[in-house]
Motif scaffolding. Sequence first.
Motif, mmCIF file in Angstrom:
data_model
loop_
_atom_site.group_PDB
_atom_site.id
_atom_site.type_symbol
_atom_site.label_atom_id
_atom_site.label_comp_id
_atom_site.label_asym_id
_atom_site.label_seq_id
_atom_site.Cartn_x
_atom_site.Cartn_y
_atom_site.Cartn_z
ATOM 1 N N ALA A 171 29.575 10.323 -76.421
ATOM 2 C CA ALA A 171 30.009 9.579 -75.234
ATOM 3 C C ALA A 171 28.941 9.690 -74.146
ATOM 4 N N PHE A 172 29.139 8.890 -73.103
ATOM 5 C CA PHE A 172 28.176 8.796 -72.011
ATOM 6 C C PHE A 172 28.953 9.014 -70.715
ATOM 7 N N ALA A 173 28.627 10.061 -69.976
ATOM 8 C CA ALA A 173 29.436 10.411 -68.809
ATOM 9 C C ALA A 173 28.623 10.321 -67.529
ATOM 10 N N LEU A 174 28.805 9.215 -66.829
ATOM 11 C CA LEU A 174 28.098 8.993 -65.567
ATOM 12 C C LEU A 174 29.105 8.916 -64.411
ATOM 13 N N THR A 175 30.166 8.131 -64.633
ATOM 14 C CA THR A 175 31.107 7.825 -63.546
ATOM 15 C C THR A 175 31.921 9.048 -63.093
ATOM 16 N N GLU A 176 32.184 9.101 -61.783
ATOM 17 C CA GLU A 176 33.081 10.126 -61.221
ATOM 18 C C GLU A 176 34.037 9.426 -60.259
ATOM 19 N N ALA A 179 31.968 8.230 -57.532
ATOM 20 C CA ALA A 179 30.690 7.617 -57.939
ATOM 21 C C ALA A 179 30.938 6.602 -59.049
ATOM 22 N N GLY A 180 31.135 5.349 -58.634
ATOM 23 C CA GLY A 180 31.363 4.275 -59.606
ATOM 24 C C GLY A 180 30.092 3.457 -59.737
ATOM 25 N N SER A 181 30.056 2.328 -58.985
ATOM 26 C CA SER A 181 28.858 1.486 -59.032
ATOM 27 C C SER A 181 27.653 2.205 -58.434
ATOM 28 N N ASP A 182 27.923 3.147 -57.547
ATOM 29 C CA ASP A 182 26.824 3.875 -56.901
ATOM 30 C C ASP A 182 26.779 5.310 -57.455
ATOM 31 N N LEU A 206 34.824 10.839 -64.863
ATOM 32 C CA LEU A 206 35.980 9.943 -64.995
ATOM 33 C C LEU A 206 35.702 8.835 -66.019
ATOM 34 N N TRP A 207 36.759 8.362 -66.671
ATOM 35 C CA TRP A 207 36.710 7.182 -67.546
ATOM 36 C C TRP A 207 35.657 7.276 -68.639
ATOM 37 N N CYS A 208 35.494 8.438 -69.179
ATOM 38 C CA CYS A 208 34.457 8.597 -70.188
ATOM 39 C C CYS A 208 34.979 8.092 -71.539
ATOM 40 N N THR A 209 34.448 6.949 -71.986
ATOM 41 C CA THR A 209 34.913 6.371 -73.252
ATOM 42 C C THR A 209 34.456 7.253 -74.404
ATOM 43 N N ASN A 210 35.372 7.524 -75.321
ATOM 44 C CA ASN A 210 35.195 8.456 -76.450
ATOM 45 C C ASN A 210 35.237 9.914 -75.979
ATOM 46 N N GLN A 263 39.754 6.008 -76.805
ATOM 47 C CA GLN A 263 39.939 7.357 -76.276
ATOM 48 C C GLN A 263 39.048 7.426 -75.050
ATOM 49 N N ASN A 264 39.664 7.495 -73.900
ATOM 50 C CA ASN A 264 38.895 7.486 -72.659
ATOM 51 C C ASN A 264 39.553 8.494 -71.726
ATOM 52 N N GLY A 265 38.748 9.337 -71.098
ATOM 53 C CA GLY A 265 39.422 10.339 -70.297
ATOM 54 C C GLY A 265 38.580 10.982 -69.215
ATOM 55 N N ARG A 423 39.409 -8.260 -70.353
ATOM 56 C CA ARG A 423 39.167 -8.280 -68.907
ATOM 57 C C ARG A 423 38.132 -7.238 -68.478
ATOM 58 N N ILE A 424 38.106 -6.136 -69.218
ATOM 59 C CA ILE A 424 37.236 -5.020 -68.827
ATOM 60 C C ILE A 424 35.745 -5.368 -68.912
ATOM 61 N N ASN A 425 35.423 -6.392 -69.715
ATOM 62 C CA ASN A 425 33.998 -6.723 -69.889
ATOM 63 C C ASN A 425 33.309 -7.093 -68.577
ATOM 64 N N GLY A 430 28.409 -1.955 -65.531
ATOM 65 C CA GLY A 430 27.918 -2.772 -64.414
ATOM 66 C C GLY A 430 28.867 -3.924 -64.163
ATOM 67 N N THR A 431 29.555 -3.897 -63.004
ATOM 68 C CA THR A 431 30.480 -4.999 -62.685
ATOM 69 C C THR A 431 29.666 -6.288 -62.482
ATOM 70 N N SER A 432 30.365 -7.418 -62.493
ATOM 71 C CA SER A 432 29.659 -8.694 -62.288
ATOM 72 C C SER A 432 28.908 -8.687 -60.963
ATOM 73 N N GLN A 433 29.531 -8.116 -59.930
ATOM 74 C CA GLN A 433 28.873 -8.107 -58.611
ATOM 75 C C GLN A 433 27.596 -7.266 -58.667
ATOM 76 N N ILE A 434 27.673 -6.130 -59.328
ATOM 77 C CA ILE A 434 26.498 -5.255 -59.409
ATOM 78 C C ILE A 434 25.430 -5.890 -60.308
ATOM 79 N N ARG A 531 23.179 -10.975 -47.916
ATOM 80 C CA ARG A 531 23.531 -12.341 -48.347
ATOM 81 C C ARG A 531 23.843 -12.328 -49.838
ATOM 82 N N GLN A 532 24.880 -11.597 -50.187
ATOM 83 C CA GLN A 532 25.195 -11.422 -51.602
ATOM 84 C C GLN A 532 25.650 -12.715 -52.274
ATOM 85 N N GLN A 533 26.326 -13.573 -51.526
ATOM 86 C CA GLN A 533 26.790 -14.825 -52.125
ATOM 87 C C GLN A 533 25.614 -15.739 -52.432
HETATM 88 C C1 LIG Z 1 37.884 1.209 -69.784
HETATM 89 C C2 LIG Z 1 36.725 1.803 -69.059
HETATM 90 C C3 LIG Z 1 35.696 2.406 -69.764
HETATM 91 C C4 LIG Z 1 34.633 3.028 -69.085
HETATM 92 N N1 LIG Z 1 33.695 3.724 -69.793
HETATM 93 C C5 LIG Z 1 32.775 4.459 -69.123
HETATM 94 C C6 LIG Z 1 31.918 5.361 -69.816
HETATM 95 O O1 LIG Z 1 31.966 5.474 -71.034
HETATM 96 N N2 LIG Z 1 31.055 6.114 -69.088
HETATM 97 C C7 LIG Z 1 30.969 6.012 -67.735
HETATM 98 O O2 LIG Z 1 30.155 6.715 -67.146
HETATM 99 N N3 LIG Z 1 31.755 5.141 -67.046
HETATM 100 C C8 LIG Z 1 32.668 4.383 -67.710
HETATM 101 N N4 LIG Z 1 33.510 3.541 -67.018
HETATM 102 C C9 LIG Z 1 33.314 3.352 -65.594
HETATM 103 C C10 LIG Z 1 32.805 1.954 -65.255
HETATM 104 O O3 LIG Z 1 31.469 1.827 -65.646
HETATM 105 C C11 LIG Z 1 33.045 1.742 -63.761
HETATM 106 O O4 LIG Z 1 34.408 1.397 -63.648
HETATM 107 C C12 LIG Z 1 32.179 0.701 -63.129
HETATM 108 O O5 LIG Z 1 30.871 1.156 -63.075
HETATM 109 C C13 LIG Z 1 32.614 0.336 -61.726
HETATM 110 O O6 LIG Z 1 32.847 1.460 -60.939
HETATM 111 P P1 LIG Z 1 34.224 1.577 -60.114
HETATM 112 O O7 LIG Z 1 35.321 1.224 -61.034
HETATM 113 O O8 LIG Z 1 34.267 2.892 -59.473
HETATM 114 O O9 LIG Z 1 34.149 0.424 -59.052
HETATM 115 P P2 LIG Z 1 33.521 0.516 -57.571
HETATM 116 O O10 LIG Z 1 32.099 0.879 -57.658
HETATM 117 O O11 LIG Z 1 34.405 1.322 -56.718
HETATM 118 O O12 LIG Z 1 33.638 -1.007 -57.142
HETATM 119 C C14 LIG Z 1 34.864 -1.623 -56.700
HETATM 120 C C15 LIG Z 1 34.562 -3.097 -56.486
HETATM 121 O O13 LIG Z 1 33.546 -3.236 -55.486
HETATM 122 C C16 LIG Z 1 32.440 -3.962 -56.019
HETATM 123 N N5 LIG Z 1 31.208 -3.380 -55.464
HETATM 124 C C17 LIG Z 1 30.810 -2.094 -55.474
HETATM 125 N N6 LIG Z 1 29.633 -1.948 -54.865
HETATM 126 C C18 LIG Z 1 29.267 -3.167 -54.440
HETATM 127 C C19 LIG Z 1 28.145 -3.675 -53.733
HETATM 128 N N7 LIG Z 1 27.141 -2.918 -53.341
HETATM 129 N N8 LIG Z 1 28.110 -5.000 -53.473
HETATM 130 C C20 LIG Z 1 29.104 -5.819 -53.890
HETATM 131 N N9 LIG Z 1 30.181 -5.395 -54.551
HETATM 132 C C21 LIG Z 1 30.274 -4.088 -54.837
HETATM 133 C C22 LIG Z 1 32.528 -3.812 -57.513
HETATM 134 O O14 LIG Z 1 31.914 -4.886 -58.186
HETATM 135 C C23 LIG Z 1 34.029 -3.808 -57.717
HETATM 136 O O15 LIG Z 1 34.495 -5.120 -57.734
HETATM 137 C C24 LIG Z 1 34.579 2.939 -67.679
HETATM 138 C C25 LIG Z 1 35.600 2.294 -66.972
HETATM 139 C C26 LIG Z 1 36.661 1.763 -67.636
HETATM 140 C C27 LIG Z 1 37.773 1.146 -66.836
#
Ligand SMILES: Cc1cc2nc3c(=O)[nH]c(=O)nc-3n(C[C@H](O)[C@H](O)[C@H](O)COP(=O)(O)OP(=O)(O)OC[C@H]3O[C@@H](n4cnc5c(N)ncnc54)[C@H](O)[C@@H]3O)c2cc1C
Length: 618
Positions: A171-176, A179-182, A206-210, A263-265, A423-425, A430-434, A531-533
Motif C-alpha cells: 500500500a501507499f500511505a501519504l494522506t492524513e 493532509a489531503g491535497s496538500d 488515513l484512507w490507505c488502500t490495501n 480494504q482501506n483504513g 465516483r471516486i475516480n 489527485g482530485t480534478s481540481q488539483i 484564477r483557477q477557473q
Molecule cells: C477510497 C479512497 C482511497 C484512497 N486511497 C489512498 C491511498 O491509497 N493512499 C493515500 O495516501 N491516500 C488515499 N486516498 C486519499 C485521496 O488521495 C484524497 O482523498 C485526495 O488526495 C483528496 O484529499 P482530501 O480528500 O483530503 O480532500 P481536500 O484536499 O481536503 O480537498 C477538498 C476539496 O477541495 C478541493 N481543493 C483542495 N485544495 C484545493 C486548491 N488548492 N484549489 C482548488 N481546490 C482545492 C479538492 O479538489 C476537493 O474538492 C484515498 C481516498 C479515498 C476516498
Amino acid sequence: MANAQMLLGKSAPEALEVTEAAREATWHYPSFVAELFMGRVRTDLVFPFPEQDESDRRIGDEFIIRLEPFLKEHVDPDEIDRTGELPSRVIEGLARLGCFGMKIPKAYGGLGLSQTNYNRVITLLGSHCGSTTVWLSAHQSIGAPQPLVLFGTEEQKQRFLPRLAKGTISAFALTETGAGSDPSNMLTTANPVEGGEWFLLNGEKLWCTNGPVAEVVVVMAKTPSAMVGGKERKQITAFLVERSMPGFEVVHRCDFMGLKGIQNGVLRFTNVRVPKANIIWGLGLGLKLALITLNAGRIAIPAGCVGTAKRCLQISRRWAKERKQWGASVGKHEAVATKLGEMAATTFAMDAMVALSSALADRKTIDMRLEASMAKLFCSEACWRIVDDAVQIRGGRGYETAGSLRARGEAAIPVERIMRDSRINLIIEGTSQIMRLFIAREALDAHMRIMGELLDPHESVMGKLKAALTACGRYVVWYPQQWLSWTWWPRAERFGPRLAGHVRFIERTSHRLARALFHSAMRYQTRLASRQQLLGRLVDMGGDLFAMTAACAKAHAMTRLQPSEQNPVELADLFCRLASRRITRAFEQLHDNEDRQAYRIAQEVLDGRIDWLEEGIL
Ligand SMILES: Cc1cc2nc3c(=O)[nH]c(=O)nc-3n(C[C@H](O)[C@H](O)[C@H](O)COP(=O)(O)OP(=O)(O)OC[C@H]3O[C@@H](n4cnc5c(N)ncnc54)[C@H](O)[C@@H]3O)c2cc1C
C-alpha cells in the motif's frame, strides 16, 4: 519561488515551497501535451498511431486469455459489493495468475508487462469489478512495486520485489486527516535514533488502500528539517514499513459509498523502528518520490475508466434496443439516441487516449507527467458522465440494485453499483481540481522559466534587465509563430475528408491556446494562481485537443488497416465536433463569465450572510 507563486499563490508559502521543491524540475524527454500548450503539435510523437507491436500484443493476449475465465468464474462483483469482502480464494487465485506482479520486472519474479498490456488488464478489470481493480492497482500502480522499481536500490529490489510479485500485498500511505491535497501538512514523523541507523515512526495515515491487509506499506513521513540556502526546509522521506514491525496498527477499516470490497483504513504507527536501509531513494526525497509515483501510476485510473465506459455502453446499447416505450425502442427516441451516440464517440476517444498514453509510456523516452494526468482528468470526468447517462437510459432500473433486480426476476444489471464505484475516480490520486492546477503549473513551466526572474520582487534591477533581454530573445521568435496558421501536420488531407478539418483545428487551436495561456500569464502574473477557473478552462481545452488528436490518429490507423470500415472515422468525427464545440465555448468564456460574481457570492455563503436560504430544512 516567484515562478511557483504565479500558479500556486502566496497564501501558503511553506506548502508552496515544499511542493515546488518536490516537483520534477527538469524535462529530460519531450511531452506531447506540454508542447501542445506551447502551440506545437508534435505529430512525430503520435502519428502514425503507435500500435502495439505483435510480440507484446501476444504476451498481453495470453495473459488476458487466462485471466478472463477466472474473473467470470470466481469474481462476483455484486457479491463482493454486498459482503464487502474479496474472498481469499479470489486473492489467492489472482496471485497464482501473477496479477500482483504484472508491473514487476521478470528479473524479480514478476510478469514484466508493458504499460500497454498492464492497462489492457486494468481496462478488463474495470469493466467487471471496481473493488478488484483497486486491490490490484493500489498494490502496483502506487504501492511498493512502483517506487521500488523507480527508486529502490538493488538490495531493496531483491529483498521486496519477489515477495510482492507473489502476492504479498502493499500500500501507499501519504494522506492524513489534515493532509489531503496538500501533503506538505503531514504530521507523521520519523526521527533518527542510534546515529541515524534507525528511525522512530509516529503518526497516523488515513484512507490507505490495501492498508488493513498490506504486509508492506510505503509511508511518507517528516524527517528532521534540512538547511537549504540558509533556510530551514521541511523534509519528507519515504520508508518501507512492514506490518510485522512492532507498533504498526490498523485502527479502523473505512467504508465508502462504493468500492465496498476494498480494504482501506487508518494506520497508526507508534514508535515503529524502521531501519535506515528501508528508506527509498534518500532522505528528504519522499514527497518527490510520492509525486513521481503518482505521475507514473495514475495512468491506471483512466484505463479502468475505459473499461467502465465500455461496459456502460454495452448495457445502454442492449437496453435502448430491448426496452420499448411509446411504440418504439427507447434508443429510437432522439433524446436517448443522442446520448448513446455521444457515449460511443467519447468512449472511442477515451480508449484512444489511454492506448496512446500507454504506448508513449512504453517508449520510455517521453515525459509522461502531463499525458498521464490529462488522461486521468479527462477519462475520470468523461466516464462519470457516461455512467450517469447509462443510469438515465436504464431509467428506474438504473437506480435499482442488482440484487433487487434479480430478486424480482429481472437481469441483475449493476448500473447502480457501477455509479457508486466510479465516483471516486474524480478524487483519488489527485482530485480534478488539483489535476487542473498541476497540469496548468506544468503547462506554464516554459513561460515560468523565462518570466520567473522578471516577476520576482526580490530580483535586482540588473537581474530583471537581463531576464527581460532573455525573454525578448525567446518571445520574439515564438510569439509571432503563434499567429501563423500554417500546419506542420503531414498533409492533413491524408486523414480523409471527415477528419482533415479536425486535424487542422487541432493545429490552429493549439496556437490559440498557447496565446491565451501566454496572455493570461502576462496579464495576471503572480495573481494567476487565484484564477483557477481561467486555468481550468485552458487545461480542459488542452484535454479535449489531446483526446481529439488520439481519436483522429486512432481512427486513421484503424481505417488504414480496414479501408471499408468507416465506423472509427464516424466516431472520431462526432467526438471532434463535440470537443471543438466545447473548446469554442470555453474560449468565449475565458474572459466573459460569471466567475467573479460566483466567487463573491461564495464568500457571502461562507460568511453566513446567506444562511436564510437554508431555512425550511431539518
Ligand atoms: C477510497 C479512497 C482511497 C484512497 N486511497 C489512498 C491511498 O491509497 N493512499 C493515500 O495516501 N491516500 C488515499 N486516498 C486519499 C485521496 O488521495 C484524497 O482523498 C485526495 O488526495 C483528496 O484529499 P482530501 O480528500 O483530503 O480532500 P481536500 O484536499 O481536503 O480537498 C477538498 C476539496 O477541495 C478541493 N481543493 C483542495 N485544495 C484545493 C486548491 N488548492 N484549489 C482548488 N481546490 C482545492 C479538492 O479538489 C476537493 O474538492 C484515498 C481516498 C479515498 C476516498
